[in-house]
Design a protein around this motif. Structure first.
Motif, PDB file in Angstrom:
ATOM      1  N   ALA A 246      29.368  41.643  48.117  1.00  0.00           N
ATOM      2  CA  ALA A 246      29.876  41.653  46.745  1.00  0.00           C
ATOM      3  C   ALA A 246      29.899  43.067  46.178  1.00  0.00           C
TER       4      ALA A 246
ATOM      5  N   LYS B 210      35.558  39.689  48.173  1.00  0.00           N
ATOM      6  CA  LYS B 210      35.702  38.574  47.238  1.00  0.00           C
ATOM      7  C   LYS B 210      35.002  37.360  47.825  1.00  0.00           C
TER       8      LYS B 210
ATOM      9  N   GLU C  60      32.341  34.044  47.527  1.00  0.00           N
ATOM     10  CA  GLU C  60      31.930  33.014  46.574  1.00  0.00           C
ATOM     11  C   GLU C  60      30.871  32.120  47.225  1.00  0.00           C
TER      12      GLU C  60
ATOM     13  N   ALA D 290      28.885  30.802  52.178  1.00  0.00           N
ATOM     14  CA  ALA D 290      29.826  31.365  51.212  1.00  0.00           C
ATOM     15  C   ALA D 290      31.239  31.331  51.773  1.00  0.00           C
TER      16      ALA D 290
ATOM     17  N   ALA E 236      36.596  33.911  47.927  1.00  0.00           N
ATOM     18  CA  ALA E 236      37.014  33.472  46.590  1.00  0.00           C
ATOM     19  C   ALA E 236      38.523  33.386  46.467  1.00  0.00           C
ATOM     20  N   THR E 237      39.238  34.029  47.391  1.00  0.00           N
ATOM     21  CA  THR E 237      40.699  34.063  47.342  1.00  0.00           C
ATOM     22  C   THR E 237      41.349  32.862  48.028  1.00  0.00           C
TER      23      THR E 237
ATOM     24  N   ASP F 199      42.529  26.923  45.637  1.00  0.00           N
ATOM     25  CA  ASP F 199      41.555  26.119  44.903  1.00  0.00           C
ATOM     26  C   ASP F 199      41.305  24.769  45.553  1.00  0.00           C
TER      27      ASP F 199
ATOM     28  N   LYS G 158      39.014  25.320  48.491  1.00  0.00           N
ATOM     29  CA  LYS G 158      37.655  25.632  48.040  1.00  0.00           C
ATOM     30  C   LYS G 158      36.940  24.380  47.544  1.00  0.00           C
TER      31      LYS G 158
ATOM     32  N   ARG H  11      33.485  23.008  49.147  1.00  0.00           N
ATOM     33  CA  ARG H  11      32.300  22.820  48.310  1.00  0.00           C
ATOM     34  C   ARG H  11      31.796  21.376  48.417  1.00  0.00           C
TER      35      ARG H  11
ATOM     36  N   THR I 100      25.564  30.337  42.862  1.00  0.00           N
ATOM     37  CA  THR I 100      26.673  31.216  42.510  1.00  0.00           C
ATOM     38  C   THR I 100      26.238  32.654  42.759  1.00  0.00           C
ATOM     39  N   LEU I 101      27.157  33.583  42.616  1.00  0.00           N
ATOM     40  CA  LEU I 101      26.840  34.988  42.851  1.00  0.00           C
ATOM     41  C   LEU I 101      25.770  35.493  41.881  1.00  0.00           C
TER      42      LEU I 101
END
Length: 308
Positions: free
Chosen positions: A98, A103, A105, A244, A247-248, A251, A254, A258, A287-288
């Motif tokens: 990070a 990127k 998550e 992890a 993040a890119t 959605d 992801k 998750r 989370t980060l």
């Protein structure tokens, strides 16, 4: 613009019972790569994580291929390049990712048998040695793990410095062993007098896992026990490293990832238990922000290195 071709494609997807968004990300990511940091030898890592990759393949709907990284930096750089979509990190390596613009998550982190989603960094000496404290190890050799390892480098540097010991000046030599197992082997084989490593609980450490696998033996060939090791230093509590994703990623993908990780302990208990030899209780969403203390620790260590 809605064209006849667009409508035809949507109709075809509807007949298959597949939403267009799902097909969009599957076209972009027909295969995913899960990379893991090197905590044990390569064959042990493959055995431990292959069931997870198989579970994720079923849960997500595209093949998830396992990649055993050669070092922590390989995971960070693979995610930076977009070649690795999923990874199991240590807290310091996800923090470093990070900090350097990856990127990343975090999704979940393991909850250990103590009920805590975290662990400690310790420094071991052999119980048969005269070394009972850090002070006794002045001028002796220390095995670290990897520059981006939390328990095997960053945490020992930080907490020993806070206690008044500079790793690079206090010890005769500090060497990187490459993995947690290799650091323990360097200690048992007499290459070093002390070794940094992770410690979850009295019955769950790299040492206990190596003993279970029959990897630790005395010079006469008899198996070693946990009592053959002495903890001479223990850090403050550290947050556990996360699984992890990039993040890119789309959605929808992801969300699937998750949900798959959250459901893992219940939906595939065998695969989940394999990750920790049955020691872990569950997975905790993270989370980060949960790794800000580790980011602060790395910044401190970086500043100390610049001064030396």
């Amino acid at each position: 613009m809605i064209t006849r071709r667009t409508l035809a494609a949507a109709a075809a997807l509807a007949l298959l019972g597949l939403p267009a968004a799902a097909q969009d990300w599957k076209a972009q990511y027909p295969e995913l790569t899960l990379a893991v940091i090197p905590m044990e030898n390569a064959s042990g890592t493959v055995d431990r994580y292959t069931p997870l990759a198989a579970y994720l393949t079923k849960a997500v709907g595209v093949p998830v291929k396992l990649r055993v990284a050669s070092d922590y930096a390989a995971v960070i750089e693979g995610q930076r390049a977009g070649n690795i979509q999923l990874a199991f990190y240590g807290p310091a390596s996800v923090a470093r990712a990070a900090m350097t613009g990856v990127k990343v998550e975090p999704i979940v982190s393991p909850q250990h048998e103590t009920g805590a989603a975290g662990y400690y960094s310790v420094i071991y000496a052999l119980a048969s040695s005269p070394y009972k404290s850090i002070e006794d190890l002045k001028g002796k050799n220390l095995a670290l793990v990897d520059p981006n390892s939390t328990s095997g480098n960053q945490a020992p540097r930080f907490f020993l410095k806070r206690a008044g010991y500079d790793v690079d000046r206090f010890f005769g030599k500090a060497v990187f062993a490459g993995s947690h197992e290799n650091a323990v082997l360097a200690l048992t084989q007499g290459t070093v007098e002390a070794a940094a490593n992770l410690w979850n609980s009295e019955t769950d450490t790299i040492v206990t896992r190596m003993i279970t696998k029959g990897l630790l033996k005395k010079p006469d060939g008899t198996p070693m026990q946990a009592s053959d090791f002495r903890v001479v230093f223990k850090s403050d509590f550290l947050p556990e490293g996360p699984y992890a994703m990039l993040a890119t990623l789309p959605d929808d993908l992801k969300a699937k990832l998750r949900a798959a990780f959250v459901a893992l302990p219940k939906d595939d208990k065998a695969a989940f238990d394999r990750l920790s030899d049955g020691k872990d209780l569950g997975l905790t969403p993270v989370t980060l922000k949960d790794y800000q203390p580790i980011i602060d620790m790395l910044r401190f260590n970086d500043e100390q290195r610049k001064k030396s």
